[in-house]
Design an enzyme around this catalytic site. Sequence first.
Site, PDB file in Angstrom:
ATOM      1  N   SER A 190       0.864  -1.178   0.000  1.00 47.75           N
ATOM      2  CA  SER A 190       0.000   0.000   0.000  1.00 47.75           C
ATOM      3  C   SER A 190       0.898   1.224   0.000  1.00 47.75           C
ATOM      4  O   SER A 190       2.052   1.152   0.442  1.00 47.75           O
ATOM      5  CB  SER A 190      -0.867   0.000   1.255  1.00 47.75           C
ATOM      6  OG  SER A 190      -1.457   1.275   1.447  1.00 47.75           O
ATOM      7  N   TYR A 203      -2.782  -0.646  10.342  1.00 46.31           N
ATOM      8  CA  TYR A 203      -2.699  -0.969   8.917  1.00 46.31           C
ATOM      9  C   TYR A 203      -1.387  -0.463   8.330  1.00 46.31           C
ATOM     10  O   TYR A 203      -0.659  -1.199   7.662  1.00 46.31           O
ATOM     11  CB  TYR A 203      -3.898  -0.348   8.177  1.00 46.31           C
ATOM     12  CG  TYR A 203      -3.898  -0.603   6.694  1.00 46.31           C
ATOM     13  CD1 TYR A 203      -4.324  -1.826   6.186  1.00 46.31           C
ATOM     14  CD2 TYR A 203      -3.462   0.380   5.797  1.00 46.31           C
ATOM     15  CE1 TYR A 203      -4.318  -2.061   4.822  1.00 46.31           C
ATOM     16  CE2 TYR A 203      -3.453   0.147   4.433  1.00 46.31           C
ATOM     17  CZ  TYR A 203      -3.886  -1.071   3.951  1.00 46.31           C
ATOM     18  OH  TYR A 203      -3.875  -1.301   2.602  1.00 46.31           O
ATOM     19  N   LYS A 207       1.753  -2.566   6.752  1.00 44.91           N
ATOM     20  CA  LYS A 207       2.225  -2.408   5.370  1.00 44.91           C
ATOM     21  C   LYS A 207       3.697  -1.995   5.316  1.00 44.91           C
ATOM     22  O   LYS A 207       4.413  -2.379   4.398  1.00 44.91           O
ATOM     23  CB  LYS A 207       1.337  -1.424   4.605  1.00 44.91           C
ATOM     24  CG  LYS A 207      -0.088  -1.951   4.389  1.00 44.91           C
ATOM     25  CD  LYS A 207      -0.091  -3.262   3.611  1.00 44.91           C
ATOM     26  CE  LYS A 207      -1.499  -3.747   3.284  1.00 44.91           C
ATOM     27  NZ  LYS A 207      -1.487  -5.022   2.531  1.00 44.91           N
TER      28      LYS A 207
END
Length: 321
Positions: A190, A203, A207
């Site tokens: 991402s 998150y 990533k």
Amino acid sequence: MEAQNLLGKVPSQNTFFSGLLEVIFLITYTVYTYIHLVYRWIRPRRLKSLDGEVFLITGSASGIGREVVYNLATNHPRTILVLWDSNESANQHIVDAVKLLGVEVFSYTVDVTNREEVEECARRVFDEVGFVSRLFNNAGVVGLGDLLSQTPEKIEKTMDVNVLSHFWILRSFLPQMIENLDGHIITTCSLAGHIGLPYDVPYAASKFAVRGYIESVKAEMRLHPLKPKIRFTTIYPSFVNTPLISRVVYKFKMQFLFNPLEPRYVAEKIVEGVRRNEEEVFVPRIGEFLVFLKGIMPKRAFQKLSDSMIESLYFKEEKVQ
Ligand SMILES: *[C@@H]1O[C@H](CO)[C@@H](O)[C@H](O)[C@H]1NC(C)=O
């Protein structure tokens, strides 16, 4: 006994002269790669056929994974698809649709966070389908909310699905790739693996971990004594309209930079990047430019830019403003 390094090589004599040669070589190589970059920019690599490739996709039943499955089934019907998802009914739905297109497809219900399940399922894939030449580690979760509202369970789940699963899956599939000296590992990372993201700290952390993981695995494969030709394609999307974030709208001051992308469009870019053996695919491409800016701008200036991109978070249902 002579000293050996991790690869079992006896280190060569380090002299001032050999060090100097190494530096000269690196400078020459850098100039060459710049020229090569310009050449690739003018003449991109040819698109390779995916005929006969066994393509395993995790998180195949929704979002980006599902669109990649549809893209392959529609445009590359001679690939063999292996669909891994934890949602059996949703996965079956995709299988039915893909079968109608006449594509050979196998599906497995598997929780990628469960080590034993992954191992067991990988053995079944090997027996029932054969060697997986293209492995797309895509399954992921998002858990929006400010840091202190993130429950410990959500934080652990994010790490389990987004990070640890990669280790369990590669433990099962990498040995065959090394043995065959061939393979392609595609990973959904991402832009939040390069640039921190407020309101989803776990998150972004997961990533960043994925990016470090892939970079390190690639280095290990380059140094591997068998020199396996394993290719890597890592995907860096920004905001994609998937079930993961559709509940929420990030409001940007510079909205033109980040209109949420349709998963179908992202899937197209992924398949194209895989066929060209691109190492990195930024969707949209401006993401790569932002990463470049992060590298050259003064920290405070980049923080201003980052903050003004994401002004606030809106939950659709709750209509918080
Ligand atoms: C599985 O997918 C279906 C949609 O096909 C959805 O309605 C259901 O809630 C999902 N189940 C789980 C456990 O996520």
